[in-house]
Design a protein around this motif. Structure first.
Motif, PDB file in Angstrom:
ATOM      1  N   LEU A 146      33.238  -8.092  23.633  1.00  0.00           N
ATOM      2  CA  LEU A 146      33.409  -9.354  24.353  1.00  0.00           C
ATOM      3  C   LEU A 146      33.900 -10.456  23.419  1.00  0.00           C
ATOM      4  CD1 LEU A 146      33.076 -10.759  27.067  1.00  0.00           C
ATOM      5  CD2 LEU A 146      30.713 -11.286  26.444  1.00  0.00           C
TER       6      LEU A 146
ATOM      7  N   PHE B 218      27.093 -11.550  30.770  1.00  0.00           N
ATOM      8  CA  PHE B 218      28.187 -10.588  30.775  1.00  0.00           C
ATOM      9  C   PHE B 218      28.776 -10.455  32.186  1.00  0.00           C
ATOM     10  CE2 PHE B 218      30.819  -7.462  29.011  1.00  0.00           C
ATOM     11  CZ  PHE B 218      30.857  -6.347  29.845  1.00  0.00           C
TER      12      PHE B 218
ATOM     13  N   TYR C 275      20.868  -7.842  23.771  1.00  0.00           N
ATOM     14  CA  TYR C 275      22.224  -7.426  24.082  1.00  0.00           C
ATOM     15  C   TYR C 275      22.562  -6.084  23.428  1.00  0.00           C
ATOM     16  CZ  TYR C 275      22.838  -9.460  19.432  1.00  0.00           C
ATOM     17  OH  TYR C 275      22.703  -9.761  18.107  1.00  0.00           O
TER      18      TYR C 275
END
Length: 800
Positions: free
Chosen positions: A768, A612, A760
């Motif tokens: 995203l 990320f 995550y």
């Protein structure tokens, strides 16, 4: 050389009046016993070639200096001043004069009739005295054929081509954009070792910051103790100094007007005057310090200099400190606490920060607790630098008695600042990045000259005869002046322009030795092979050797050099130099310890948090390319192989061999003669021969993000084609099919690569994926810009 003329001064029609004056007046300069008046716009000197003008230049409210400037002006900004006689003592806008006395002294007299500046020259023959402005911009006082004085011997902040900087001269910056008085930065030859240096002499500290004081002179290619100290800039953009410093401007060659200037921010830059179809401007072609925060004193004591693509360079007071002078950052910040109490003190941690100099002790092989104890026991200790020496395999700390030259720029040092425990408890690391404080370059108080004395009017004594002639000139010239003025508008003065990254020119033998005859290959691509090397100053470098030595290879090399010479961002690869020797074309980059994103994805080493952060950093780097640098840049080959990772896995976009620069005035559209990029990451515009804009990089970025999330390559066997060719990677369709064919609960788990397990955050991951799909839309008009992508990543709550 022909003497200059006295001409009528108009901003945009100087050449027209120059020509008329040539027809109507005899050729002459300022002769003995004559003068120029601050109140008469006619009283200027122009060089024979028309490039330079000398006269009274307004520097503040009713404040004037006698100056030399380029006649031709940039479209946005006033005259470009290259020399001033009285920068620290401006004269009044009433009754001040430049007088060439018959005894040979050239002097400025103020309204009160006293002398504020003079050459202190003497002559035996007033009839042979003459002041001339030469084609080089040099103002020279002659007695016959002998030069008594010249402005080139007394530079201010600018070095012109052919003008020598010697052991007796120096360049000194201006105080600010609005104050031309002597500032805090100077370029000079050091009396001790004859090295050409940049020096900061501020209100509370002083230090040398260029060449980089962390290296010995010989490690940066300088020679010490040279008897003849001399440096000069040539008209073609080459610079040579007696201490071994040599470089060439990015646009080296015969062409535009050039100058070297020490700007108000302390950086030394070479500018070229570029004339476009719609504008004229000074552009940076070289600069001494590539990272602006490393200029000493830029933010004053007890402060931190930071740089970001959105805000540029900014100054921030350290936690527990407050700004001293809200109009001038050079005074820095003062503590909001008093006294020293070891039992009631602690430390705040500043990551990736350094405060250069002012070390009172160095402790090798110390633990963090040992460093803290030593600082707490010493009331003179304000904090300490804590780092790891990878060569020796030990930790060490530098104890600081002052906090000067602080900057935060993405390297690996950690700074611990000592504060009362109450302030330690109120500190948050993000505070450093959230403060909204103006940076250096704020206007300090401009120069103002008042005049209260009653005046006796002497200006009309000899105007009657000249009135008819000047009136005739005005009638002829007014139409031409109106026409030229309507084409260009003048705004406020520009202080300095964004800078190009500095280069060092290497020899081929140096790079061959550094790379051990190019023995260790660390990467390769369509334009060249990259080798690992160790430079003479022990820096580990990546040396790219271009494959092609034909005309095409030369074009690719020039493209890459001209592009990276204009870039400076923490998420772009830093370039240290280049080699152009015979058939050899090489570029020297910083070495990235963790290689490319592509290699790390193959090994499955990256966790969710790291991926990320790579997505955010890459977006910031591309946004800078598209919107923040000197000119807009398209990368044209965004892919995991061109995203490199440093030792902390911070991403840096690399390889601009296929990049394209284009002017902002062209509104983001550019023409390409060939298709560029890598199959699988290329936008549909390339296939359908549509206009190429920055959205091609946005598309590629979207594909890269999907590849990071899914672990699937867009260039693998699953690549699909239609009758028109490869219009869209199968990866994009594959992700969309999973989203459309499954419920909200299952599609995330189905597309996320198994190497990330379930670590995550699902909401962040969904955001995203959605951003990546928006970027990879076939219609370029609906794709976001990279700046919008950065905002969506940083503030997802605003886009739900």
């Amino acid at each position: 050389m022909a003497a200059p003329f006295l001409v009528r001064h108009h901003k945009n029609s100087i050449f027209f009046f120059f020509f008329l004056s040539y027809l109507l007046f005899s050729v002459h300069g300022l002769k003995g016993g004559s003068s120029l008046s601050v109140e008469n716009d006619d009283d200027v000197l122009v060089s024979a070639n028309g490039l330079f003008t000398a006269g009274f230049h307004q520097v503040g409210e009713n404040a004037y200096c006698f100056a030399v400037w380029f006649t031709d002006q940039p479209t946005t900004g006033g005259p470009t001043v290259v020399w001033m006689a009285n920068r620290d003592a401006p004269v009044n806008g009433k009754y001040s004069k430049l007088i060439l006395f018959e005894d040979g002294n050239l002097a400025l007299t103020d309204a009160e009739q006293y002398i504020t500046w003079s050459t202190h020259t003497k002559s035996t023959s007033s009839n042979s005295l003459q002041l001339q402005l030469h084609d080089t911009g040099n103002l020279i006082l002659f007695e016959g054929q002998q030069s008594l004085w010249q402005s080139f011997d007394y530079p201010t902040d600018t070095l012109l081509p052919g003008q020598a900087l010697t052991m007796n001269t120096q360049l000194v910056s201006s105080r600010s954009c609005t104050n031309y008085a002597s500032g805090f930065y100077k370029l000079f030859f050091d009396d001790y070792d004859s090295i050409l240096r940049l020096h900061y002499e501020g209100p509370v500290s002083s230090s040398v910051f260029w060449p980089d004081p962390r290296f010995l002179p010989r490690e940066v290619g300088r020679y010490q103790y040279v008897y003849n100290r001399r440096a000069s800039l040539s008209s073609d953009g080459g610079f040579k100094s007696s201490d071994g410093l040599e470089f060439f401007s990015a646009d080296y060659g015969i062409g535009p007007q050039r100058m070297m200037k020490i700007d108000i921010d302390g950086n030394l830059r070479v500018y070229s005057f570029i004339e476009h179809q719609t504008r004229k401007e000074w552009q940076v072609q070289w600069q001494a310090v590539s990272r602006s925060c490393r200029v000493h004193g830029i933010c004053g004591p007890n402060s931190l200099c930071t740089y970001s693509q959105d805000a540029g360079r900014r100054c921030i007071c350290l936690h527990g400190y407050k700004m001293v002078n809200f109009e001038d950052w050079s005074y820095g910040c003062a503590p909001e606490f008093e006294g020293c109490s070891p039992d009631n003190e602690g430390f705040i941690k500043l990551t990736q920060a350094e405060f250069y100099g002012y070390d009172i002790r160095y402790h090798p092989n110390y633990t963090l607790d040992s460093c803290k104890k030593d600082c707490l026991d010493d009331c003179t200790c304000k904090g300490f630098q804590f780092s790891y020496d990878c060569h020796k395999g030990i930790y060490y700390c530098y104890m600081k008695n002052s906090l000067y030259n602080g900057y935060q720029m993405g390297f690996y040092n950690t700074m611990y600042i000592k504060l009362p425990k109450m302030l330690v408890l109120s500190f948050h690391q993000k505070t450093i990045n959230d403060q909204n404080v103006s940076c250096v370059g704020q206007a300090v108080t401009p120069m103002i000259r008042s005049y209260e004395k009653k005046h006796h009017n002497k200006l009309l004594n000899s105007m009657a005869v000249l009135g008819c002639v000047i009136g005739f000139i005005e009638i002829i010239g007014i139409v031409f002046f109106w026409y030229k003025s309507s084409k260009h508008s003048i705004t406020i003065d520009q202080c300095y322009f964004p800078a190009a990254t500095a280069f060092r020119k290497f020899t081929y033998s140096e790079l061959k030795k550094a790379s051990r005859n190019f023995s260790e290959e660390i990467g390769h691509g369509g334009t060249g092979v990259v080798y690992k090397g160790i430079l003479s100053d022990n820096r580990v470098a990546a040396i790219k050797k271009l494959k092609n030595t034909n005309h095409q290879g030369e074009d690719e090399f020039q493209t890459e050099i001209n592009t990276i010479g204009r870039l400076n961002h923490m998420n772009l690869i830093e370039t240290w130099g280049y080699c152009a020797e015979g058939k050899h074309r090489l570029i020297v980059y910083e070495y990235m310890e963790n290689g490319s994103l592509a290699g790390n994805l193959r090994l499955g080493k990256l966790n969710w948090e790291t991926r990320f952060e790579i997505a955010k950093g890459t977006a910031k780097g591309l946004a800078y390319l598209h919107e923040e640098c000197l000119e807009w840049v398209l990368h044209c080959d965004v892919k995991p192989h061109n995203i490199l990772l440093d030792s902390n896995y911070n991403p840096k976009v690399a390889d601009f061999g296929l990049s394209k620069l284009f002017d902002r005035d062209r509104k983001g559209k550019s023409n390409f003669s060939t298709v560029r990029g890598t199959r699988g990451y290329m936008a549909p515009e390339w296939v359908f021969n549509l206009p190429i804009t920055s959205k091609v990089d946005v598309f590629s970025y979207g594909v890269v993000i999907l590849e990071m999330i899914t672990g699937r390559s867009p260039t693998g066997k699953e690549q699909k084609s239609d009758e028109n060719g490869d219009t869209e990677p199968a990866l994009i369709d594959w992700v969309r099919d999973r989203i459309n064919g499954n419920g909200m609960e299952s599609w995330i788990q189905e597309i996320v690569n198994t190497s990330m397990s379930e670590e995550y955050d699902q909401i962040t991951m969904e955001n995203l994926v959605n951003i990546a799909l928006q970027c990879a839309e076939e219609d370029r008009k609906v794709r976001p810009t990279m700046k919008q992508v950065v905002n969506m990543l940083q503030h997802p709550e605003n886009y739900r």
